[in-house]
Design an enzyme around this catalytic site. Structure first.
Site, mmCIF file in Angstrom:
data_model
loop_
_atom_site.group_PDB
_atom_site.id
_atom_site.type_symbol
_atom_site.label_atom_id
_atom_site.label_comp_id
_atom_site.label_asym_id
_atom_site.label_seq_id
_atom_site.Cartn_x
_atom_site.Cartn_y
_atom_site.Cartn_z
ATOM 1 N N TYR A 29 0.834 -1.203 0.000
ATOM 2 C CA TYR A 29 0.000 0.000 0.000
ATOM 3 C C TYR A 29 0.873 1.259 0.000
ATOM 4 C CZ TYR A 29 -3.105 3.688 1.653
ATOM 5 O OH TYR A 29 -3.789 4.868 1.783
ATOM 6 N N GLU A 86 3.739 2.165 15.329
ATOM 7 C CA GLU A 86 4.613 2.000 14.169
ATOM 8 C C GLU A 86 3.806 1.701 12.912
ATOM 9 O OE1 GLU A 86 8.011 1.754 11.797
ATOM 10 O OE2 GLU A 86 7.840 2.522 13.838
ATOM 11 N N TYR A 89 -2.715 -1.248 9.951
ATOM 12 C CA TYR A 89 -3.111 -1.714 8.626
ATOM 13 C C TYR A 89 -4.433 -2.447 8.726
ATOM 14 C CZ TYR A 89 -3.007 -4.276 4.189
ATOM 15 O OH TYR A 89 -3.313 -4.792 2.959
ATOM 16 N N GLY A 96 -13.115 1.687 5.292
ATOM 17 C CA GLY A 96 -14.350 2.461 5.188
ATOM 18 C C GLY A 96 -15.454 1.956 6.104
ATOM 19 N N GLY A 100 -10.365 1.293 11.281
ATOM 20 C CA GLY A 100 -9.198 2.098 11.624
ATOM 21 C C GLY A 100 -9.468 2.948 12.855
ATOM 22 N N ASN A 127 -0.121 10.410 1.805
ATOM 23 C CA ASN A 127 -1.269 9.581 2.174
ATOM 24 C C ASN A 127 -2.416 10.450 2.717
ATOM 25 O OD1 ASN A 127 -3.026 7.603 3.011
ATOM 26 N ND2 ASN A 127 -1.503 6.442 4.151
ATOM 27 N N TYR A 134 -6.752 11.132 10.445
ATOM 28 C CA TYR A 134 -6.099 11.470 11.706
ATOM 29 C C TYR A 134 -6.498 12.864 12.184
ATOM 30 C CZ TYR A 134 -3.171 7.413 10.631
ATOM 31 O OH TYR A 134 -2.720 6.164 10.340
#
Length: 165
Positions: A29, A86, A89, A96, A100, A127, A134
């Site tokens: 990715y 770190e 994923y 969506g 996350g 990104n 975030y």
């Protein structure tokens, strides 16, 4: 998806292959697949024998959908440890769906439970979907700081004073 449908568990030795699969997926990715040199043996040594980092696996309806790899850092200004994320994923087919966000919430809870002063991470500057995510969480972009890194031969040179001029 409700948060009750996603469960988190600490990775065990038998998960090392899954963890490596997630790492390779993340590297692909991030357009860095050629940089992955990690092996199951290395991950076993550093994650489970030396306990240098921790891994949490998220499962949805019995399927592993993503992982977070983190470790403690230390803030001299705060006078206490923090958690450094770190890698985070989530498999493409599960994006969506707020997984996350659930990972970040779980890590924030862990940070608070452990009495740590902060949760932090880095994000590649291209990104934008992750950056937007975030920022929507309320994370602060640390634009005053630049990350530096020594690896490979340059690390070896500095370690032996050959790289110092």
């Amino acid at each position: 998806m409700s948060n009750s449908e996603l469960i988190f568990r600490t990775a065990q030795r038998e998960d090392v292959g899954l963890v490596l699969t997630f790492i390779k997926g993340l590297a692909e990715y991030e357009k860095m697949a050629n940089e992955v040199v990690a092996t199951e043996a290395l991950l076993t040594e550093w994650l489970f024998d030396k306990k240098a980092a921790e891994v949490i696996i998220g499962e949805y309806k019995g399927e592993a959908v993503g992982f977070a790899l983190f470790f403690h850092n230390f803030s001299t200004f705060l006078g206490k440890a923090g958690i450094y994320l770190e890698d985070l994923y989530v498999l493409p087919e599960y994006r969506g769906k707020r997984f996350g966000k659930a990972f970040i919430e779980h890590l924030a809870q862990l940070t608070v439970e452990r009495g740590c002063g902060r949760l932090e991470w880095c994000c590649l500057d291209w990104n934008q979907p992750s950056i937007d995510f975030y920022l929507a969480l309320g994370a602060e972009q640390m634009s005053d700081w630049t990350t530096y890194r020594l690896t490979g031969q340059k690390l070896q040179d500095v370690a032996t004073s050959k790289g110092l001029k």
